[in-house]
Structures are given as C-alpha cells and as structure tokens.
Design a protein around this motif. Structure first.
Motif, PDB file in Angstrom:
ATOM      1  N   SER A  77       0.822  -1.217   0.000  1.00  0.00           N
ATOM      2  CA  SER A  77       0.000   0.000   0.000  1.00  0.00           C
ATOM      3  C   SER A  77       0.856   1.266   0.000  1.00  0.00           C
ATOM      4  O   SER A  77       0.509   2.250  -0.657  1.00  0.00           O
ATOM      5  N   LYS A  80       2.363   1.907  -3.495  1.00  0.00           N
ATOM      6  CA  LYS A  80       1.360   2.530  -4.359  1.00  0.00           C
ATOM      7  C   LYS A  80       1.133   3.993  -3.985  1.00  0.00           C
ATOM      8  O   LYS A  80       1.101   4.881  -4.845  1.00  0.00           O
ATOM      9  N   GLN A  81       1.012   4.253  -2.687  1.00  0.00           N
ATOM     10  CA  GLN A  81       0.754   5.615  -2.194  1.00  0.00           C
ATOM     11  C   GLN A  81       1.905   6.559  -2.523  1.00  0.00           C
ATOM     12  O   GLN A  81       1.688   7.676  -3.017  1.00  0.00           O
ATOM     13  N   LYS A  82       3.135   6.137  -2.244  1.00  0.00           N
ATOM     14  CA  LYS A  82       4.292   7.013  -2.468  1.00  0.00           C
ATOM     15  C   LYS A  82       4.564   7.225  -3.955  1.00  0.00           C
ATOM     16  O   LYS A  82       4.986   8.309  -4.357  1.00  0.00           O
ATOM     17  N   LYS A  84       2.324   7.426  -6.273  1.00  0.00           N
ATOM     18  CA  LYS A  84       1.343   8.445  -6.674  1.00  0.00           C
ATOM     19  C   LYS A  84       1.737   9.816  -6.125  1.00  0.00           C
ATOM     20  O   LYS A  84       1.720  10.809  -6.836  1.00  0.00           O
ATOM     21  N   GLU A  85       2.101   9.853  -4.841  1.00  0.00           N
ATOM     22  CA  GLU A  85       2.461  11.120  -4.183  1.00  0.00           C
ATOM     23  C   GLU A  85       3.644  11.803  -4.864  1.00  0.00           C
ATOM     24  O   GLU A  85       3.661  13.016  -5.036  1.00  0.00           O
TER      25      GLU A  85
END
Length: 138
Positions: A77, A80-82, A84-85
């Motif tokens: 997770s 995926k989050q980083k 995008k960030e």
C-alpha cells in the motif's frame, strides 16, 4: 541474485532488481511485497513500532557460505501511495525501496551513520536514472 515474491495484490511490471546490485553482492537477496497487517506485525515485533512502514531489512547475521545476504520486505500500500504522491511509477518506487533496504543489508544505517547511507542511495539513484524522491524524503 534476487528472489522476489509478491504476497499482495499490487500489480506491476518488470523490476530489474538484479541490475541494481550487480557487482555489490554475490549473495542471494530475498524480497517480499506484503500487505499492511504483515508489515505492521513485523515492524512491531522487530522494531517495537506498532505502525505501518514502507520497508524493513533483515540481514542474515550468520557467516555461513551460501546463506542469503538477507531479506527485504516492503508495504504494497505504501509503494502505491508514495508512487502516486511523488509522481513516478510503482516499479520505480519499488526499486527505490529495494535500494534503501539492500544498503541496510550491506551494513549502512541512516539512523546512526554520518550520512553514508543517504550518500550511497543518492549515488545508486543517479547511476540508474531513478527518481530523486527518496533523496529528499525525511
């Protein structure tokens, strides 16, 4: 050599992790992408921090021929989050975390050194043309 196992539902393409460590170690490096619950449990059990983290490294301390250098585990997770960030691909984020964890297996430790870990990360990131986002993270 790299053994890679995705134990999550995160999807991604070719990673090329072997090229990132070429000439730095001939020992096997195990890499696992895990879901949040497993990452929290490992972080709690081994670092006494009951929270999610992006990457953990577990060096093989025994000096025995043919044992792996160690294992690297990563949070699906947070990959995926980083990604995008910071505006880059999941594959690039995974490669960045792999570099960070691999250097821990080699004995680098940003929590106690004088910047050597971060310096080596920056060198590798530039060498392989990866996004510099890991360099600027706190």
């Amino acid at each position: 050599m790299v053994y890679f196992e995705n134990q999550s539902d995160l999807e991604f393409g070719e990673l090329g992790l072997e090229r990132l460590i070429e000439g730095m170690s001939e020992s096997l490096v195990e890499v696992y992408v895990l879901n949040d619950n497993e990452m929290i449990e490992l972080n709690r059990d081994f670092r006494q921090k009951n929270e999610l983290t992006d990457v953990l490294s577990f060096p093989c301390d025994a000096v025995v021929p043919n044992l792996p250098l160690g294992s690297i585990v990563m949070s699906a997770s947070l990959i995926k989050q980083k990604a995008k960030e910071f505006g880059h691909s999941i594959e690039e984020e995974l490669q960045l975390l792999f570099i960070h964890g691999f250097l821990h297996l080699l004995g680098f430790d940003h929590e106690v050194d004088s910047g050597e870990h971060r310096q080596k990360e920056e060198e590798m990131i530039r060498k392989f043309g990866l996004p510099a986002s890991l360099i600027v993270r706190v």
